[in-house]
Design a protein around this motif. Structure first.
Motif, mmCIF file in Angstrom:
data_model
loop_
_atom_site.group_PDB
_atom_site.id
_atom_site.type_symbol
_atom_site.label_atom_id
_atom_site.label_comp_id
_atom_site.label_asym_id
_atom_site.label_seq_id
_atom_site.Cartn_x
_atom_site.Cartn_y
_atom_site.Cartn_z
ATOM 1 N N LEU A 1 0.892 -0.817 0.266
ATOM 2 C CA LEU A 1 -0.004 0.070 -0.145
ATOM 3 C C LEU A 1 0.566 0.911 0.330
ATOM 4 O O LEU A 1 1.925 1.023 0.534
ATOM 5 C CB LEU A 1 -0.934 0.101 1.066
ATOM 6 C CG LEU A 1 -1.514 -1.269 1.172
ATOM 7 C CD1 LEU A 1 -2.882 -0.723 2.846
ATOM 8 C CD2 LEU A 1 -3.564 -1.004 0.454
ATOM 9 N N PRO B 1 2.391 4.661 1.399
ATOM 10 C CA PRO B 1 2.861 4.742 2.661
ATOM 11 C C PRO B 1 1.917 5.104 4.093
ATOM 12 O O PRO B 1 1.953 4.638 4.655
ATOM 13 C CB PRO B 1 4.397 6.313 2.721
ATOM 14 C CG PRO B 1 4.142 5.784 1.480
ATOM 15 C CD PRO B 1 3.339 5.442 0.480
ATOM 16 N N LEU C 1 -0.930 4.449 4.003
ATOM 17 C CA LEU C 1 -2.528 3.496 3.612
ATOM 18 C C LEU C 1 -1.882 2.492 4.341
ATOM 19 O O LEU C 1 -2.159 1.628 5.405
ATOM 20 C CB LEU C 1 -2.596 3.132 2.350
ATOM 21 C CG LEU C 1 -3.691 4.298 1.624
ATOM 22 C CD1 LEU C 1 -3.915 3.690 0.517
ATOM 23 C CD2 LEU C 1 -4.409 4.957 2.317
ATOM 24 N N ASP C 2 -0.232 2.181 4.150
ATOM 25 C CA ASP C 2 0.684 0.957 4.922
ATOM 26 C C ASP C 2 0.495 1.377 6.527
ATOM 27 O O ASP C 2 -0.179 0.394 6.891
ATOM 28 C CB ASP C 2 1.825 0.678 4.305
ATOM 29 C CG ASP C 2 2.160 -0.531 5.107
ATOM 30 O OD1 ASP C 2 1.193 -1.332 5.025
ATOM 31 O OD2 ASP C 2 3.739 0.187 5.280
ATOM 32 N N TYR C 3 0.779 2.472 7.084
ATOM 33 C CA TYR C 3 0.474 2.867 7.862
ATOM 34 C C TYR C 3 -0.923 3.197 9.054
ATOM 35 O O TYR C 3 -0.511 2.992 10.064
ATOM 36 C CB TYR C 3 0.803 5.067 8.106
ATOM 37 C CG TYR C 3 1.408 5.521 9.281
ATOM 38 C CD1 TYR C 3 1.868 5.266 10.423
ATOM 39 C CD2 TYR C 3 -0.225 6.012 9.713
ATOM 40 C CE1 TYR C 3 1.751 5.922 11.685
ATOM 41 C CE2 TYR C 3 -0.844 6.454 11.072
ATOM 42 C CZ TYR C 3 0.500 7.015 11.923
ATOM 43 O OH TYR C 3 0.024 7.131 13.231
ATOM 44 N N MET C 4 -1.990 3.212 8.431
ATOM 45 C CA MET C 4 -3.365 2.570 9.148
ATOM 46 C C MET C 4 -3.505 0.939 8.696
ATOM 47 O O MET C 4 -3.705 1.348 9.739
ATOM 48 C CB MET C 4 -4.003 3.699 8.042
ATOM 49 C CG MET C 4 -4.365 5.242 8.105
ATOM 50 S SD MET C 4 -5.202 6.058 6.732
ATOM 51 C CE MET C 4 -6.723 4.974 6.995
ATOM 52 N N PHE C 5 -3.142 0.865 8.090
ATOM 53 C CA PHE C 5 -3.846 -0.971 8.174
ATOM 54 C C PHE C 5 -2.304 -1.632 7.897
ATOM 55 O O PHE C 5 -1.963 -2.499 7.400
ATOM 56 C CB PHE C 5 -4.131 -1.236 6.425
ATOM 57 C CG PHE C 5 -5.130 -0.482 5.952
ATOM 58 C CD1 PHE C 5 -6.028 -0.946 6.446
ATOM 59 C CD2 PHE C 5 -4.832 0.670 5.486
ATOM 60 C CE1 PHE C 5 -7.592 0.258 6.933
ATOM 61 C CE2 PHE C 5 -6.295 1.720 5.049
ATOM 62 C CZ PHE C 5 -7.942 1.662 5.893
#
Lengths: 740, 182
Positions: B155, B157, B159-163
């Motif tokens: 994802l 960055p 989104l990766d942080y969120m998921f």
């Protein structure tokens, strides 16, 4: 003991929860570390931020699990307590319900508002106009490439046709000039012309382009064109993109034959590529975001839900904690109240609380202490009171006994005129019942004539200002008339306040009767003595007159009649005097054990033989014991009474003699009943007085003698009306224990 | 109590969404060539709608293929010969509207295509992949186990942080076992 056990259990429970918390802390730390490690691998997010976020989320999750456990455990406990109807469970349920309701309502309102806000915000990100704008921008960039592709391909074809017509040998300067011209005109980067054998025979490059920037066209594409297939493609370079169009050069004589290939290249600078890539990246980013729109929503929803649940469960737990803080002391207070109500004043509630509940508990403990002290005092006072009451009761009973046994009647009234005490004798004299009279106003109890007498006495006392007054009054009872000496005294306390009155009633009837009897006996004795003495000389003188002069006056009837009358009257006078004399000299009774029933039977049998028309009957009580009585005198009493009864019933009637043992009064009752006309009330009063007679021939001494004999036997005679008619003489003789 | 249970059930649904359930992807069409040992296979139903959407959105998507070779020992545990991993990656160039496929099968090959089906074929197929070095003893029985899995979706960055704890559109096939004897 019970409290100690409960405290121990509470401490154990707290220790256990403390251990659970201690176990949970490393688990949270481990999870946080693990997830942060995973996260640091997966993305370029700062580790510190990740750790913080992870820690928060993990704490939330762990708290959620812990709270779910605590809440479920407490819910089950409360449910079980409610089922067992444990004291305080209802209040705790109410408090927790209120607390949770107060928390849930705003929390869920906030939850739904935030969810709605997030939904709207996220939906706003993916609004159609944004996607359309991005799509159009991307299409623009794509069109640029496509247009350029078509342009270079078309140019390649037109150059190929020119090359076919003019020839494209290496020595064809005109064609070379044409190529340069086309490069300059169309802003191409390069134009390359290849021979059918693959050799490049012409090459024109724009002055603005570095020759090394744009590499030669790919041989594969050239070969493809030499096979007669035109192509257009984009070649990506480090400094930008090159759009190439490759077209075959047909033979002039045979258009199907390919004699060479033309490759036209257009250089797209990197700055332009970057801009288009930005558009592309924005579109991709948007699409990717759209792809995760729902997961994003779900995640926000999950996080919000977790936070909401944490708040709700935490509030539930806090609610229970607060409820316990309130209900446990209240429960103990309730138990304490119950214990105190059951009499256990040693019950104390332990508390460390300094708040209002603690104050309440302390107040309860103080109240219990005060109650205990008060109870002790009360018990002492009660003991003292009981002792005093016992003494008072004993005194009262003694006074009652005294009053009950004094021959006088005693009545006391309070200042309102209510009868406070009355003894048996007074009740009899006043014609009432002790139980009935007590507590009533004397006017309700006394007969009208007695009321009048009392009122008159009270009036006199008030007029005279005397504190006591003595009057003799006549009291007419149902079956007798009494002469009563009333001594009325005002009762006053030490301060002289009026408290009421006490009346002492002395029955003077018997005393007066005795006095009259003695007086009459004295009179009779004197009369007998005074009259009897001259009678004998009178009679002797009359007899001498008859003896001496009757022969001299043979025809003188007057003389004969007079002397005869004198002698007869003297005899009658003598008889009368003898009766007086015998009345006056009535011998003292000589009592001996005798059967009253036997005396009655003997007497009645005498009459039964002589009086055929009158029915004689006797009803005898077999229980009657042997009495200490003078047989002859009692027989005379019976004879006198039966004679009177016969005289009363006339020629046809009934005379009945009854005996009865009155056990409770220890009396033998002898009644002579006739069915005659009865005796008027005014006559009853004087009936037993000497020389009172309703008969012409009577001396008036019969009932006086009866009364005298009964009095000698310590008995009592009264006359009552017989129902429905007639007279009933009632004699009561005391029954004494006699040893035969 | 009922309300609490309902809430927990709802929470469970939220925490474990349906999209996280693995697709029914499976290894099929396994073929082995000897001397040298080469294996061909394909992954069926690897492209779910979600994965197709992800690829078309320009998200780089990779399939990992794991091949394990072991010699079957009838009396004792099998002997592991080796383990090989290959990776097919696709990235859609939205500007040029073509798929850039990178096939890392020991030797790296790259391909570009505008055809989606062709891209799927590139991604799902392993064509004569050399399993080297594998010295097989004739007469022995060998087992070739193949598994494919979608590499963790990369994802952006933010989104990766969120998921960070969520796997999107993941799948993993079961081990497909192919037994052969050289």
């Amino acid at each position: 003991m019970k409290d100690t056990q409960r405290l121990d259990a509470e401490q154990k429970r707290r220790r256990r929860e403390f251990v659970i918390i201690l176990v949970l802390i490393p688990i949270v730390a481990l999870l946080t570390w693990t997830e942060s490690h995973i996260s640091s691998i997966s993305g370029g997010v700062p580790v510190a931020t990740n750790i913080l976020l992870l820690a928060l989320l993990n704490v939330n999750i762990i708290l959620l699990i812990l709270l779910i456990f605590l809440v479920l455990r407490n819910a089950v406990k409360i449910y079980m307590e409610r089922r067992r109807k444990v004291m305080g469970s209802r209040l705790m349920t109410k408090l927790i319900t209120s607390f949770v309701t107060l928390t849930i309502v705003p929390t869920f309102i906030l939850f739904f508002v935030v969810i709605g806000f997030i939904n709207r915000s996220i939906d706003g990100w993916f609004a159609i106009n944004i996607e359309g704008s991005l799509q159009e921008s991307l299409d623009l960039a794509r069109n640029y490439y496509n247009d350029m592709n078509e342009r270079v391909t078309a140019s390649a074809r037109s150059i190929a046709i020119v090359a076919s017509k003019q020839g494209f040998g290496a020595d064809n300067d005109r064609f070379r000039a044409y190529l340069d011209e086309r490069v300059e005109e169309n802003d191409f980067a390069t134009v390359e012309v290849y021979h059918a054998d693959g050799r490049r025979v012409a090459y024109s490059v724009a002055q603005r382009v570095n020759r090394t920037t744009v590499p030669d066209v790919d041989q594969e594409a050239v070969l493809k064109a030499l096979r007669g297939e035109a192509s257009g493609f984009v070649q990506t370079l480090q400094v930008g993109d090159v759009v190439r169009g490759v077209a075959p050069i047909p033979s002039v004589s045979n258009p199907d034959k390919v004699v060479g290939a033309v490759a036209v290249s257009y250089y797209v600078p990197k700055s332009l590529i970057d801009k288009m890539k930005e558009i592309s990246a924005a579109f991709e980013g948007y699409k990717q975001l759209k792809l995760i729109k729902n997961p994003v929503k779900a995640k926000y929803f999950t996080i919000l839900l977790i936070i909401t649940l944490v708040i709700v469960f935490f509030s539930t737990w806090i609610g229970r904690y607060i409820a316990r803080e309130i209900t446990v002391p209240i429960q103990e207070l309730a138990e304490g109240t119950h214990a105190v109500a059951s009499g256990n004043l040693d019950f104390r509630i332990k508390t460390d609380s300094k708040d209002e509940i603690g104050l309440l508990v302390n107040s309860f403990n103080r109240m219990t202490e005060d109650l205990k002290a008060g109870k002790t005092k009360l018990e002492d006072a009660n003991l003292e009171l009981r002792r005093t009451n016992t003494e008072l009761d004993q005194r009262r009973r003694y006074i009652e006994i005294v009053l009950g046994n004094v021959p006088a009647g005693v009545v006391s009234i309070d200042k309102l005129g209510r009868i406070v005490s009355i003894n048996r004798v007074a009740a009899e004299i006043l014609g009432t019942d002790e139980g009935y009279a007590l507590g009533k106003v004397y006017k309700e109890v006394l007969r009208p004539e007695d009321q009048e007498a009392f009122r008159e006495m009270i009036r006199e006392m008030n007029e005279m200002g005397a504190e006591s007054l003595e009057r003799q009054i006549k009291v007419a009872l149902e079956d007798k008339a009494m002469t009563v000496l009333v001594n009325l005294n005002a009762l006053k306390d030490e301060s002289g306040s009026y408290l009421g009155m006490v009346a002492v009633l002395d029955d003077l009837t018997h005393l007066l009767k005795t006095q009259r009897m003695f007086a009459w006996k004295e009179v009779a004795r004197r009369i007998a003595h005074e009259i009897k003495n001259p009678l004998t000389p009178i009679k002797l003188s009359a007899q001498r007159l008859r003896k001496k002069y009757l022969d001299r006056f043979p025809g003188d009837e007057v003389f004969d009649e007079c002397t005869t009358t004198i002698i007869r009257q003297v005899d009658e006078l003598k008889t009368l005097v003898n009766e007086f004399s015998s009345f006056a000299r009535m011998p003292a009774s000589n009592p001996s054990p005798n059967d009253l029933n036997e005396i009655v039977q003997e007497t009645v049998s005498l009459y039964k033989a002589g009086q055929r028309r009158i029915r004689f009957d006797s009803v005898l009580d077999k229980r009657l014991p042997v009495l200490d009585i003078d047989r002859d005198q009692i027989k005379r009493v019976l004879i006198n009474l039966i004679d009177n009864a016969i005289a009363a019933v006339g020629e046809d009637g009934e005379v009945r003699v009854e005996t009865l043992l009155v056990e409770e009064l220890q009396l033998a009752r002898l009644e002579v009943v006739d069915s005659g006309a009865g005796i008027p009330a005014d006559v009853k009063e004087r009936l037993f007085e000497p020389y009172f007679s309703t008969k012409r021939s009577g001396t008036g001494l019969g009932l006086a003698i009866v009364s005298n004999i009964i009095a000698d036997h310590n008995g009592y005679i009264r006359v009552k009306d017989n129902m429905p008619h007639g007279t009933r003489f009632v004699i009561e003789l005391p029954v004494k224990a006699i040893t035969i | 109590m009922k309300r609490l249970l309902s809430l927990l059930f709802f929470l469970a649904i939220i925490i474990f969404p349906a999209s996280t359930i693995a697709a029914e992807a499976a290894i099929a069409g396994v073929n082995v060539d000897l001397d040298p040992l080469r294996v061909s296979f394909e992954v069926r139903d690897a492209f779910t709608v979600d994965i197709e959407e992800a690829v078309k959105s320009g998200l780089p998507t990779s399939f990992n293929f794991i091949v394990r070779l072991s010699r079957v020992n009838p009396v004792w545990i099998d002997e592991d010969i080796g383990k090989w991993e290959f990776r097919h990656t696709v990235k859609y160039d939205t500007l040029k509207e073509e798929y850039e496929v990178r096939l890392d099968e020991g030797l790296i090959r790259e391909a570009r295509t505008k055809d989606f089906e062709e891209m799927k074929s590139f991604m799902s197929r392993g064509e004569a992949i050399a399993i080297t070095p594998a010295h097989l003893v004739p007469g022995e029985v060998y087992e070739l186990s193949i598994k494919a899995e979608l590499d963790k979706t990369e994802l952006p960055p933010l989104l990766d942080y969120m998921f960070f704890f969520v796997k999107l559109w993941d799948f993993e096939t079961d081990w497909h076992v192919y037994r052969f004897s050289p």
